[in-house]
Design a protein around this motif. Structure first.
Motif, PDB file in Angstrom:
ATOM      1  N   GLN A  76       1.064   4.082  -2.875  1.00 36.07           N
ATOM      2  CA  GLN A  76       0.879   5.506  -2.599  1.00 36.07           C
ATOM      3  C   GLN A  76       2.066   6.325  -3.082  1.00 36.07           C
ATOM      4  O   GLN A  76       1.918   7.428  -3.655  1.00 36.07           O
ATOM      5  CB  GLN A  76       0.661   5.711  -1.101  1.00 36.07           C
TER       6      GLN A  76
ATOM      7  N   GLN B  96       0.815  -1.202   0.000  1.00 37.32           N
ATOM      8  CA  GLN B  96       0.000   0.000   0.000  1.00 37.32           C
ATOM      9  C   GLN B  96       0.852   1.257   0.000  1.00 37.32           C
ATOM     10  O   GLN B  96       0.578   2.244  -0.718  1.00 37.32           O
ATOM     11  CB  GLN B  96      -0.930  -0.015   1.217  1.00 37.32           C
TER      12      GLN B  96
ATOM     13  N   HIS C 288       1.952   9.181  -5.887  1.00 34.65           N
ATOM     14  CA  HIS C 288       2.443  10.520  -5.579  1.00 34.65           C
ATOM     15  C   HIS C 288       3.533  10.928  -6.539  1.00 34.65           C
ATOM     16  O   HIS C 288       3.595  12.093  -7.000  1.00 34.65           O
ATOM     17  CB  HIS C 288       2.938  10.556  -4.144  1.00 34.65           C
TER      18      HIS C 288
END
Length: 232
Positions: free
Chosen positions: A212, A208, A216
């Motif tokens: 992310q 996860q 980003h």
């Protein structure tokens, strides 16, 4: 037995009729009956009883001999005047004592005087009691021998039971130790499962986080590319 059978055939032929006295050899066939003793062991039991009760039997025989001599002597002095031919001596009177003590009473020699008849009655009664002693001694010997064998069998059975009990206790101890090992293995397996589950959770969190970070990073790259395009 087969040898006796063939000897019987030879001795009954016409050529050997002069050897008829040897036909008594056929009685040796009865020796085959002793083969049964191997299976029953009765002779060994009887010899064991006689050996165990030898002192008591010898004492009874000694008492019988003493009574025989005393009764013969007394009857000789009582009946020698009335029957000098039948009661000629103490050894000759012993035959009457034997028949009286064993209650056989052949009747060839018997007392005729009153004192002799009384003495004979006393000797007969005493003989009955005296000769009943060996049978009681032998019977008690058989009973004691059977009791000893029964006790020996019971002791063997008790020893076998004790051995089986020890074996069962050892098996129970081994089973208990195996249960402990199995419980320890189960605990280790459970711990490994928990660790594996924790590792999976960590891997999920890392994935996860990576996702992310990637998202980003992609967004920041796109924002830097837009001014460059406009300048061109």
């Amino acid at each position: 037995v087969l040898a006796v059978f063939y000897l019987d055939i030879c001795l009954t032929s016409d050529r050997t009729r002069g050897l008829e006295a040897l036909r008594m050899i056929r009685l040796l066939r009865l020796l085959a009956l002793f083969k049964m003793e191997r299976q029953t062991g009765s002779f060994q039991t009887i010899l064991a009883v006689l050996g165990n009760k030898s002192s008591e039997l010898l004492a009874t025989f000694f008492l019988a001999t003493v009574l025989l001599v005393m009764s013969s002597t007394a009857m000789y002095y009582v009946e020698r005047e009335a029957q000098p031919r039948e009661f000629s001596s103490i050894p000759a009177t012993m035959w009457w004592s034997v028949t009286a003590m064993t209650t056989v009473g052949y009747g060839d020699i018997y007392p005729r005087t009153t004192v002799g008849k009384i003495l004979g009655s006393v000797v007969a009664f005493v003989g009955i009691g005296l000769f009943a002693l060996p049978s009681g001694i032998v019977t008690s010997g058989f009973v004691s021998l059977m009791d000893e064998r029964r006790k020996a069998e019971n002791e063997e059975i008790a020893e076998m039971i004790d051995e089986d009990t020890l074996k069962l206790e050892l098996l129970q101890t081994e089973v208990a130790s195996l249960r402990g090992v199995v419980d320890a293995v189960r605990a280790d397996a459970q711990q490994m499962r928990e660790q594996t589950e924790a590792m999976r959770q960590d891997q999920k969190l890392m994935l996860q986080l990576l996702q992310q970070l990637c998202a980003h990073a992609s967004c920041s790259g796109a924002t830097t590319l837009q001014p460059l395009i406009l300048d061109g």
